[in-house]
Design an enzyme around this catalytic site. Structure first.
Site, PDB file in Angstrom:
ATOM      1  N   ARG A 208      18.865 100.234 -25.836  1.00 37.43           N
ATOM      2  CA  ARG A 208      20.079  99.663 -25.244  1.00 37.43           C
ATOM      3  C   ARG A 208      20.960  98.983 -26.305  1.00 37.43           C
ATOM      4  NH1 ARG A 208      18.099  95.867 -20.637  1.00 37.43           N
ATOM      5  NH2 ARG A 208      16.369  95.580 -22.087  1.00 37.43           N
TER       6      ARG A 208
ATOM      7  N   GLU B 192      16.660  85.296  -5.696  1.00 41.11           N
ATOM      8  CA  GLU B 192      15.956  86.449  -6.262  1.00 41.11           C
ATOM      9  C   GLU B 192      15.550  86.258  -7.722  1.00 41.11           C
ATOM     10  OE1 GLU B 192      18.085  90.076  -5.396  1.00 41.11           O
ATOM     11  OE2 GLU B 192      18.570  89.419  -3.369  1.00 41.11           O
TER      12      GLU B 192
ATOM     13  N   TRP C 265      18.108 105.332  -5.561  1.00 41.04           N
ATOM     14  CA  TRP C 265      18.086 104.683  -6.871  1.00 41.04           C
ATOM     15  C   TRP C 265      16.726 104.779  -7.537  1.00 41.04           C
ATOM     16  CZ3 TRP C 265      21.406  99.648  -5.929  1.00 41.04           C
ATOM     17  CH2 TRP C 265      22.747 100.034  -5.773  1.00 41.04           C
TER      18      TRP C 265
ATOM     19  N   GLU D 183      26.341 107.129  -1.510  1.00 37.09           N
ATOM     20  CA  GLU D 183      26.045 107.859  -2.738  1.00 37.09           C
ATOM     21  C   GLU D 183      25.221 109.112  -2.480  1.00 37.09           C
ATOM     22  OE1 GLU D 183      23.012 106.693  -6.191  1.00 37.09           O
ATOM     23  OE2 GLU D 183      24.665 105.302  -5.927  1.00 37.09           O
TER      24      GLU D 183
ATOM     25  N   CYS E 252      28.072  98.414  -1.574  1.00 31.48           N
ATOM     26  CA  CYS E 252      29.025  98.081  -2.640  1.00 31.48           C
ATOM     27  C   CYS E 252      29.617  99.342  -3.242  1.00 31.48           C
ATOM     28  CB  CYS E 252      28.354  97.241  -3.726  1.00 31.48           C
ATOM     29  SG  CYS E 252      26.886  97.958  -4.462  1.00 31.48           S
TER      30      CYS E 252
ATOM     31  N   GLU F 194      32.326  95.874  -0.315  1.00 33.48           N
ATOM     32  CA  GLU F 194      33.240  95.616  -1.430  1.00 33.48           C
ATOM     33  C   GLU F 194      34.667  95.873  -0.983  1.00 33.48           C
ATOM     34  OE1 GLU F 194      36.144  96.469  -4.225  1.00 33.48           O
ATOM     35  OE2 GLU F 194      35.230  98.121  -3.128  1.00 33.48           O
TER      36      GLU F 194
ATOM     37  N   HIS G 253      31.977  91.935 -10.625  1.00 39.11           N
ATOM     38  CA  HIS G 253      31.830  92.766 -11.820  1.00 39.11           C
ATOM     39  C   HIS G 253      32.845  92.400 -12.899  1.00 39.11           C
ATOM     40  CE1 HIS G 253      29.747  95.071  -8.700  1.00 39.11           C
ATOM     41  NE2 HIS G 253      28.992  95.498  -9.682  1.00 39.11           N
TER      42      HIS G 253
END
Length: 756
Positions: free
Chosen positions: A16, A488, A565, A609, A647, A669, A698
């Site tokens: 990354r 969380e 996902w 999605e 979202c 969103e 974001h």
């Protein structure tokens, strides 16, 4: 001789590197030169790693998003950013995220809208169009990358988003028709292709993935017009489509005057025979025979058996590639030293997929004996997975067989349920809440890492996490939020966290995939039947609730999102896997209710999605996806309030199915799109409560109280105010506390203003 090439490579780096370089630059801790140096080093490494290919992609690298790159390439920059007079890269980041490295205060701008790239979990920045939009070529960055590739010693094949797909991906910001801009856009593409020809480029890959969607006649005409125009340049065009079958667009695509086509032979194999017949003597056919969307090894022996007659017919006019860009899979499996050895033997990441491509090409070009051992090893791995007793669980299969329609139904209709919930919860009008997560501080991340390494024990880990949860609850109490969350702190990721506690999953250490910009996710690998051995969230939720008298939401990820996902098994229908997940989440929902949790949020951020790219196939998917959510959610009493969250999902066209979920409250969103998503409610009477997101999490920009009130007034014009909630548009884990606090203070103040 069959040739090999690649459509795109992961940009973020095996460790990354690009993510961390971007974030250092945005924080002002490094220079633009430092950032570009890191990017250049990554590009050179990636080209060298693809060195066995006959052609490698150039222009697939991006600092944030390749669609945004295209907007800057063709000079389509929003006026609010073009007014800034400093360098192009900072303006680029302003469109991407609302600000660049040193922007503060009035220098911040409204970030570009973000949505999903076809049916993937990759997000792109939506191009903006008006009747006054003009285009102008700015090819400096692309040309520099091509020159870099030449110096690295590889055969560069530039990759472009096609002009028609680019228009299709964008949005009109006025009453204009974006297709009317094609005549303005094509000369820019012509100029670009001519410039590439002058630089000695032979082939250009031009991506038109909209060819696998159901195109209206006007868009079909646009495709024809575009390629009749672009074929007049002096480079060879490889027209690439992927993510599905061209079907009714096949004849149109075959009629285009291009030099070759790339087809997705994983999800669109039905196109191949027709193309083989239609291929001209000087045209090439690229077949995407390695799955660029999933991590399972290719059955090389079966693929070879299918390819051999095609190769015999086409010879060197056959090109081999992954089905799509490898952007959607992790970089390298060899770094995974802790992965379950049996399951690891079934997997292939980006590097391994290119190795598979090399085996196929060698087998075709030099005979199977040249790769005999590789083919034998592959056969053993494929058979091992098929025969493994770890894949199938009789208890899970029995539970699936016992599913009845009753599992998906609440006892009373919403109008009756909501009265019971109001009496129990006693919330004010315009109740405020958040979507679930709060900032993942360095303390949280370091503690999690220490625990995974065995440097601290479970008791110490739990104690630190409880302190972080208490901190989040205290902050929410001080802010005056009406419905709290536990924050969380203990969760590394909204999918991975649950997968780690379910049988049927394994996890990588370094299997990062870019979601957007510097944001990476590490999808868990779902290899077998799913079962929940024990409660996953109850203890943390109970602890948080013990700290406050206000209602606190239990936070879960829904079955469809966990499915979409994850890297999902490909040996059974996705609907069957989704129902297994639904049964596991249903158990967790019921345990939360038994523990006294009055509000339970089941996030389905990825519901849209998963929609098939062809509208004619939507209903089948929606039927099983919505039913899976209802199985997960509806095993509770009517007094228990069920929330869900979505979202960056354009769901105006599936609003009836969203309503059919029958969640008591849905949060969505709407901030980046300026409430455009609420246009769906102009013509559809949505029956339940809704929280339109008023804070774009974001972007680091802080929304003002007036902006939030304005957005909520737009919502109240469409939805009765007694059914409106006030909340951010997504979780806050990627933000810092010093960003979150002022934004939520303004949000709470806006809600108080609205109540007056």
């Amino acid at each position: 001789m069959a040739k090999t090439h690649n459509l795109g490579f992961p940009r973020i780096g095996a460790q990354r590197e690009l993510k961390f370089a971007l974030e250092r630059y945005w924080r002002g801790e490094s220079s633009q030169q430092d950032l570009t140096n890191t990017a250049g080093a990554l590009r050179r490494t990636h080209w060298q790693q693809q060195g066995k290919l006959d052609a490698v992609p150039a222009g697939d690298f991006s600092f944030y998003d390749h669609v945004l790159d295209t907007s800057f390439l063709v000079g389509n920059v929003p006026d609010r950013v073009a007014d800034h007079q400093d360098n192009t890269l900072d303006n680029y980041f302003r469109v991407a995220r609302g600000r660049s490295a040193n922007d503060t205060g009035c220098q911040c701008v409204h970030a570009g809208e973000m949505t999903k790239w076809f049916d993937t979990n990759y997000h792109y920045i939506v191009p903006e169009f008006t009747a006054q939009t003009t285009f102008c070529l700015h090819a400096e960055s692309l040309l520099a990358q091509i020159e870099e590739a030449k110096q690295t010693g590889v055969q560069a094949k530039p990759v472009l988003v096609g002009p028609v797909t680019y228009l299709w991906l964008g949005k009109e910001k006025d009453a204009s028709n974006k297709l009317d801009l094609l005549d303005e856009l094509l000369p820019v593409y012509q100029s670009l292709l001519s410039t590439l020809a002058e630089q000695g480029v032979e082939w250009v890959q031009i991506d038109e993935p909209i060819l696998v969607t159901e195109l209206a006649p006007a868009w079909q005409t646009a495709i024809k017009t575009a390629y009749q125009t672009l074929s007049q340049t002096n480079v060879k065009l490889l027209l690439a489509s992927y993510f599905g079958e061209q079907a009714e667009n096949r004849q149109l695509a075959q009629s285009l005057p291009v030099d070759g086509w790339h087809l997705d032979a994983i999800r669109g194999r039905g196109d191949v025979a027709s193309y083989q017949e239609a291929l001209g003597d000087h045209q090439v056919l690229s077949l995407g025979v390695i799955n660029g969307r999933n991590v399972w090894k290719t059955d090389l022996n079966a693929t070879l058996a299918w390819l051999e007659p095609i190769h015999q017919a086409l010879g060197d006019r056959l090109w081999l590639a992954p089905s799509c860009s490898l952007l959607h899979v992790p970089v390298d499996l060899t770094s995974e030293h802790k992965l379950d050895p049996e399951v690891k033997n079934w997997l292939a990441f980006a590097h391994q997929k290119l190795d598979e491509l090399d085996v196929l090409a060698n087998a075709l070009n030099h005979g199977k004996q040249s790769v005999q051992q590789a083919l034998a090893d592959n056969r053993q791995a494929i058979e091992s997975r098929q025969q493994s007793p770890r894949v199938h669980n009789p208890n899970v299969q029995a539970a699936l067989a016992a599913i009845t329609p009753h599992l998906g139904k609440r006892q009373r209709p919403f109008a009756e349920r909501i009265r019971l919930q109001h009496e129990q919860l006693n919330l004010p009008r315009f109740p405020t809440t958040t979507i679930g997560s709060f900032p993942q501080t360095s303390t949280i991340r370091q503690t999690r890492l220490q625990y995974k390494k065995g440097e601290i024990d479970a008791v110490t880990y739990q104690d630190i996490m409880r302190k972080e949860i208490a901190h989040a609850v205290d902050k929410q109490e001080a802010l005056g939020l009406d419905v709290l969350v536990h924050g969380e702190a203990e969760r590394n990721d909204m999918v991975e966290y649950f997968g780690e506690q379910l049988d049927g999953y394994v996890f990588s250490q370094f299997g990062w995939v870019q979601s957007y910009g510097s944001r990476c996710v590490k999808p868990p690998i779902l290899f077998g039947d799913i079962e929940r051995p024990k409660a996953m969230t109850v203890e943390w939720t109970q602890y948080a609730q013990s700290l406050t008298d206000k209602p606190l939401k239990g936070m879960l990820t829904g079955p469809v999102t966990i499915l979409n996902w994850s890297f999902v098994r490909d040996d059974q229908p996705r609907s069957q896997t989704c129902n297994q997940l639904a049964l596991a989440i249903r158990q967790e929902v019921q345990d939360l209710e038994k523990a006294g949790t009055k509000i339970i949020q089941i996030d389905e951020a990825a519901l849209r999605e998963g929609l098939p790219l062809r509208r004619s196939e939507w209903q089948h998917y929606l039927d099983w996806a919505i039913n899976a959510f209802k199985i997960a959610a509806n095993g509770v009493s009517d007094e228990t309030q069920i929330h869900t969250h979505m979202c960056y999902s354009e769901f105006n066209d599936i609003i009836a199915s969203i309503a059919d979920m029958d969640a008591d409250v849905i949060t969505i969103e709407t901030s980046r799109s300026d409430m455009e998503l609420l246009d769906a409610f102009d013509h559809f009477d949505y029956p339940n409560d809704i929280g339109p997101g008023v804070y774009d999490i974001h972007s680091p920009n802080t929304p003002t109280q007036a902006q939030i009130v304005g957005l909520m007034n737009k919502a109240a014009a469409r939805i009765p105010e007694e059914r409106l909630w006030v909340n951010p548009d997504c979780g806050l884990k990627t933000r810092q506390w010093d960003e979150v606090i002022p934004a939520l203070e303004n949000m709470v103040a806006a809600a108080k203003t609205l109540r007056q």
